[in-house]
Write a protein that holds these residues in place. Structure first.
Motif, PDB file in Angstrom:
ATOM      1  N   ASP A 157      -5.471   6.738  -7.267  1.00  0.00           N
ATOM      2  CA  ASP A 157      -4.519   6.989  -6.186  1.00  0.00           C
ATOM      3  C   ASP A 157      -3.099   7.250  -6.686  1.00  0.00           C
ATOM      4  O   ASP A 157      -2.207   7.573  -5.886  1.00  0.00           O
ATOM      5  CB  ASP A 157      -4.493   5.799  -5.216  1.00  0.00           C
ATOM      6  CG  ASP A 157      -5.800   5.636  -4.463  1.00  0.00           C
ATOM      7  OD1 ASP A 157      -6.559   6.624  -4.382  1.00  0.00           O
ATOM      8  OD2 ASP A 157      -6.066   4.514  -3.979  1.00  0.00           O
ATOM      9  N   VAL A 197       6.182  10.724  -1.627  1.00  0.00           N
ATOM     10  CA  VAL A 197       5.765   9.430  -2.153  1.00  0.00           C
ATOM     11  C   VAL A 197       6.807   8.399  -1.743  1.00  0.00           C
ATOM     12  O   VAL A 197       7.945   8.732  -1.391  1.00  0.00           O
ATOM     13  CB  VAL A 197       5.611   9.438  -3.698  1.00  0.00           C
ATOM     14  CG1 VAL A 197       4.577  10.471  -4.133  1.00  0.00           C
ATOM     15  CG2 VAL A 197       6.944   9.684  -4.394  1.00  0.00           C
ATOM     16  N   ASP A 198       6.416   7.135  -1.796  1.00  0.00           N
ATOM     17  CA  ASP A 198       7.342   6.050  -1.454  1.00  0.00           C
ATOM     18  C   ASP A 198       8.147   5.575  -2.651  1.00  0.00           C
ATOM     19  O   ASP A 198       9.257   5.049  -2.487  1.00  0.00           O
ATOM     20  CB  ASP A 198       6.559   4.854  -0.901  1.00  0.00           C
ATOM     21  CG  ASP A 198       5.807   5.188   0.373  1.00  0.00           C
ATOM     22  OD1 ASP A 198       6.424   5.757   1.295  1.00  0.00           O
ATOM     23  OD2 ASP A 198       4.597   4.896   0.434  1.00  0.00           O
ATOM     24  N   LYS A 227       2.731   4.638  -1.389  1.00  0.00           N
ATOM     25  CA  LYS A 227       2.282   5.799  -2.152  1.00  0.00           C
ATOM     26  C   LYS A 227       3.087   5.842  -3.445  1.00  0.00           C
ATOM     27  O   LYS A 227       4.302   6.055  -3.423  1.00  0.00           O
ATOM     28  CB  LYS A 227       2.457   7.085  -1.353  1.00  0.00           C
ATOM     29  CG  LYS A 227       1.713   8.264  -1.977  1.00  0.00           C
ATOM     30  CD  LYS A 227       1.551   9.415  -1.016  1.00  0.00           C
ATOM     31  CE  LYS A 227       0.676  10.500  -1.652  1.00  0.00           C
ATOM     32  NZ  LYS A 227       0.468  11.644  -0.728  1.00  0.00           N
ATOM     33  N   LYS A 251       0.837  -1.207   0.000  1.00  0.00           N
ATOM     34  CA  LYS A 251       0.000   0.000   0.000  1.00  0.00           C
ATOM     35  C   LYS A 251       0.868   1.253   0.000  1.00  0.00           C
ATOM     36  O   LYS A 251       0.609   2.234   0.694  1.00  0.00           O
ATOM     37  CB  LYS A 251      -0.953  -0.002   1.195  1.00  0.00           C
ATOM     38  CG  LYS A 251      -1.955  -1.158   1.162  1.00  0.00           C
ATOM     39  CD  LYS A 251      -2.931  -1.088   2.329  1.00  0.00           C
ATOM     40  CE  LYS A 251      -3.926  -2.248   2.250  1.00  0.00           C
ATOM     41  NZ  LYS A 251      -4.882  -2.234   3.391  1.00  0.00           N
TER      42      LYS A 251
END
Length: 293
Positions: A183, A202-203, A161, A159
């Motif tokens: 998303d 963000v990841d 980002k 999950k």
């Protein structure tokens, strides 16, 4: 920048240079707005001894360098091949990536090369030479890859980002893995993606293996993951990029293709692409016919 779908829905990436270079690109684009006469393209180009090459201002495919000169794998390769076809001058014409195929078909330029992936949708609009390279994907992540993100499926499970660029093919690949499209964070390019990862907004940012490894070189906070093939409909996806031509210009495409194959066989193609960050693993024997299926 808001994401817009190019006709044919497949996407590619855009990495623009700084303000001065962008100004040069805009000027070149404006100069390239005049329509090119139709007819037998190969004969016409030999007669006028100039070919207009549509590019999208993207490192390392086609861009303006620090000296204000057009360079990149596409302009350099085009100069060699068109010279051998009796066409002395390659005139790069910069435009937005989404405008390349419409601009080609409306005769604003003669050929397109902007790191453009060959796929079924695009093959319904233009014809391609066989690809000069193949490409896998990679992620920009924080140093040490704390969420252990190596595939799109990993992103979904964690999950995380997720971000990618305007018009990128990686949007489709993430959605195919189960990531909700609503998303996805859409950013302008890899530089914006690097900044977003470094700042923690963000990841992960997805792009091509070539552009991600180039953009993180000077980063103390981010790294690029190992290249991998996206999985779409249960099949691994390896993309190939090539020069695009109008559907009527088969003679020009075939002549260009003949030279590409000579250069692959001799090793000259890799020698031209290597200074722009390409590796031997990105050389390919894929054909446009295979990628158009």
């Amino acid at each position: 920048m808001a994401r817009t779908r190019q006709p044919g829905s497949i996407r590619r990436r855009t990495l623009l240079l700084g303000t001065a270079a962008a100004g040069a690109l805009g000027a070149a684009g404006a100069a390239g707005c005049a329509r090119v006469p139709s007819g037998d393209a190969l004969a016409r180009l030999k007669s006028q001894r100039t070919v207009r090459l549509g590019i999208a201002g993207e490192v390392p495919y086609g861009y303006v360098d620090k000296n204000g000169e057009f360079t990149g794998e596409a302009p350099e390769l085009a100069r060699v091949i068109f010279k051998r076809l009796g066409i002395d001058t390659v005139q790069p014409v910069a435009t937005d990536f989404a405008s390349l195929i419409p601009g080609l078909n409306s005769q604003q330029f003669d050929v397109v090369s902007a790191g453009m992936y060959i796929n079924k949708e695009r093959c319904q609009q233009v014809i391609f030479a066989d690809p000069e390279y193949q490409m896998l994907d990679s992620f920009i992540v924080r140093k040490g890859n704390p969420k252990n993100l190596k595939t799109y499926e990993d992103v979904v499970k964690a999950k995380a980002k997720f971000a990618t660029g305007t018009g990128y093919a990686e949007i489709d690949y993430a959605v195919a893995a189960g990531y909700p499209e609503k998303d996805i964070v859409i950013l302008q390019d890899q530089v914006a993606g690097l900044n977003a990862v470094e700042s923690g907004r963000v990841d992960v940012f997805a792009g091509t293996a070539l552009t991600t490894r180039e953009v993180v070189k000077k980063s103390a906070k981010a790294e690029a993951t190992e290249p991998f093939a996206a999985v779409v409909d249960g099949k691994k996806k390896i993309d190939g990029g090539g020069f695009a031509f109008r559907p009527t210009d088969t003679e020009l495409r075939d002549a260009f293709n003949l030279e590409i194959h000579k250069m692959k066989k001799s090793g000259e193609l890799f020698r031209i692409l290597r200074p722009f960050g390409f590796t031997e693993n990105e050389m390919t024997e894929l054909t446009a016919k295979e990628l158009c299926r």
